[in-house]
Design a protein around this motif. Structure first.
Motif, PDB file in Angstrom:
ATOM      1  N   LYS A   1      27.899   0.622 -38.609  1.00  0.00           N
ATOM      2  CA  LYS A   1      28.020  -0.472 -39.212  1.00  0.00           C
ATOM      3  C   LYS A   1      26.821  -1.477 -38.765  1.00  0.00           C
ATOM      4  O   LYS A   1      26.950  -2.705 -39.268  1.00  0.00           O
ATOM      5  CB  LYS A   1      29.082  -1.107 -39.153  1.00  0.00           C
ATOM      6  N   ARG A   2      25.892  -1.107 -38.248  1.00  0.00           N
ATOM      7  CA  ARG A   2      24.977  -2.061 -37.482  1.00  0.00           C
ATOM      8  C   ARG A   2      23.557  -1.655 -38.309  1.00  0.00           C
ATOM      9  O   ARG A   2      23.242  -0.311 -38.400  1.00  0.00           O
ATOM     10  CB  ARG A   2      24.742  -1.674 -36.020  1.00  0.00           C
TER      11      ARG A   2
ATOM     12  N   CYS B   1      26.751  -5.944 -43.656  1.00  0.00           N
ATOM     13  CA  CYS B   1      26.830  -5.662 -42.138  1.00  0.00           C
ATOM     14  C   CYS B   1      26.484  -6.858 -41.878  1.00  0.00           C
ATOM     15  O   CYS B   1      25.358  -7.553 -41.913  1.00  0.00           O
ATOM     16  CB  CYS B   1      25.562  -4.695 -41.852  1.00  0.00           C
TER      17      CYS B   1
ATOM     18  N   ASP C   1      26.500  -7.090 -38.279  1.00  0.00           N
ATOM     19  CA  ASP C   1      25.879  -6.767 -36.985  1.00  0.00           C
ATOM     20  C   ASP C   1      24.454  -6.201 -37.403  1.00  0.00           C
ATOM     21  O   ASP C   1      24.561  -5.104 -37.879  1.00  0.00           O
ATOM     22  CB  ASP C   1      26.625  -5.723 -36.010  1.00  0.00           C
ATOM     23  N   PHE C   2      23.459  -6.793 -36.694  1.00  0.00           N
ATOM     24  CA  PHE C   2      22.130  -6.582 -37.107  1.00  0.00           C
ATOM     25  C   PHE C   2      20.944  -6.922 -36.194  1.00  0.00           C
ATOM     26  O   PHE C   2      21.538  -7.848 -35.473  1.00  0.00           O
ATOM     27  CB  PHE C   2      21.736  -6.880 -38.546  1.00  0.00           C
ATOM     28  N   SER C   3      20.021  -6.083 -35.991  1.00  0.00           N
ATOM     29  CA  SER C   3      19.012  -6.669 -35.038  1.00  0.00           C
ATOM     30  C   SER C   3      17.653  -6.750 -35.599  1.00  0.00           C
ATOM     31  O   SER C   3      17.395  -5.970 -36.802  1.00  0.00           O
ATOM     32  CB  SER C   3      18.961  -5.719 -33.784  1.00  0.00           C
TER      33      SER C   3
END
Length: 372
Positions: free
Chosen positions: A331-332, A364, A366-368
């Motif tokens: 989920k990231r 999503c 949660d991300f970077s």
């Protein structure tokens, strides 16, 4: 004759394509007159997210009964308004055999082997699709069933399927004429009958083709006959036969191009192209056929348009200033952004905000984001 700079033409194009986020409902986006390609995962939803005030999820497109996903321009899947389908279908009827041959992507030797005109090949296949697709069916099943109904010369050996079946591109360009659409959000690709098929017409409608060319030139102009032919997936000679009369000639940095006459004032005074957008691969903006206008630097163009696995484009103040990719892990989402030249800190921060919008569209939280 009006003469404009490349920067002015791109600012006009950005505004016409809705990248200023002035429309709240995707259905009302003028760009939908031309359609939104959805060849890769969530392409259409991410193209809309770049243009809408709020992120657009793939589910919202799938659930929108006002829209239909069909194989249209160049045989690629596009979302269109259902109410636009009759006009679109008429516009996609080949005007002659060279037009049909170009759309089919066949060689002349293949036509000679079939011993049937290219137009007849298209509509013979369309009739088979109409007969077979009476309920939702996977593309593989449809291909197998219509192959049984068609002459052997219409088929090709497929290494991926390890089987002989109807030519893929032929099935795609014939499907809308055969009254078939795609089930949005389904994998593998699934065809279904259009709810209001109507009767199949094999007669060319030059006026409908001209209007389609005008739409391309409105959203991707000023552009040339060759650019228009490339988008439609046909030969330049076929486009010249249906070239609209209501066009104005414009010079873009000395290049002879055309635009609908009623868009001249918009071209002369486009709004500022300021802003940052993350455009997905196959976004309508990068689907313009004049790639040298979009990205003049050849080395940078090779980074934007790769033979396989093209990235998204980082649009900053009217220029494509880099590329971006994302990778899902559970989920990231991990975003990787690459700039051609060092960007201002504020532009980087805005690009990261855009990545957050893309993540929201993909569901999503949660991300970077990393810069390379």
């Amino acid at each position: 004759m009006l003469e404009v700079s490349r920067e002015q033409a791109l600012a006009y194009r950005i505004a016409e394509q809705g990248l200023h986020r002035s429309v709240a409902d995707p259905y009302d986006l003028p760009l939908l007159d031309l359609g939104l390609q959805d060849s890769m995962r969530d392409t259409a939803a991410l193209s809309l997210t770049a243009r809408m005030p709020d992120p657009v999820t793939p589910e919202s497109l799938v659930d929108d009964a006002r829209l239909a996903l069909v194989w249209s321009h160049r045989g690629a899947p596009h979302f269109h308004r259902r109410t636009d389908l009759p006009e679109l279908t008429a516009a996609l009827v080949p005007v002659d055999d060279p037009d049909a041959l170009a759309r089919m992507l066949w060689q002349k030797k293949d036509i000679q082997a079939a011993d049937v005109s290219p137009v007849d090949i298209v509509f013979t296949t369309a009739r088979a699709i109409r007969k077979v697709v009476t309920k939702p069916m996977t593309k593989g099943v449809v291909s197998g069933e219509i192959t049984k109904l068609l002459p052997p010369a219409f088929s090709r050996w497929c290494r991926g399927c390890n089987a002989t079946h109807v030519h893929e591109q032929l099935m795609r360009i014939a499907s809308l004429h055969g009254g078939a659409r795609l089930e949005a959000g389904q994998s593998p690709a699934t065809l279904a009958p259009l709810e209001d098929r109507g009767r199949m017409s094999t007669r060319p409608t030059p006026a409908a083709v001209s209007r389609l060319i005008e739409q391309y030139l409105r959203f991707n102009g000023p552009a040339t006959q060759g650019d228009s032919a490339g988008f439609l997936g046909t030969a330049k000679t076929s486009v010249s036969e249906t070239w609209p009369a209501s066009l104005a000639e414009v010079k873009v940095d000395g290049r002879r191009t055309f635009i609908p006459a009623d868009r001249l004032s918009a071209l002369e005074n486009p709004p500022s192209a300021a802003g940052v957008r993350l455009l997905p691969p196959l976004d309508p903006y990068t689907q313009g056929r004049d790639k040298a206008v979009l990205v003049p630097d050849k080395a940078r163009a090779k980074e934007v348009w790769k033979i396989l696995g093209s990235p998204g484009a980082l649009l900053v103040d009217g220029e494509i200033m880099g590329t971006w990719r994302m990778k899902a892990s559970g989920k990231r989402l991990a975003f990787s952004l690459a700039e051609f030249d060092p960007l201002r800190r504020s532009d980087r921060e805005t690009a990261e905000d855009e990545a957050a919008r893309v993540a929201a569209a993909r569901g999503c939280q949660d991300f970077s984001v990393t810069w390379g």
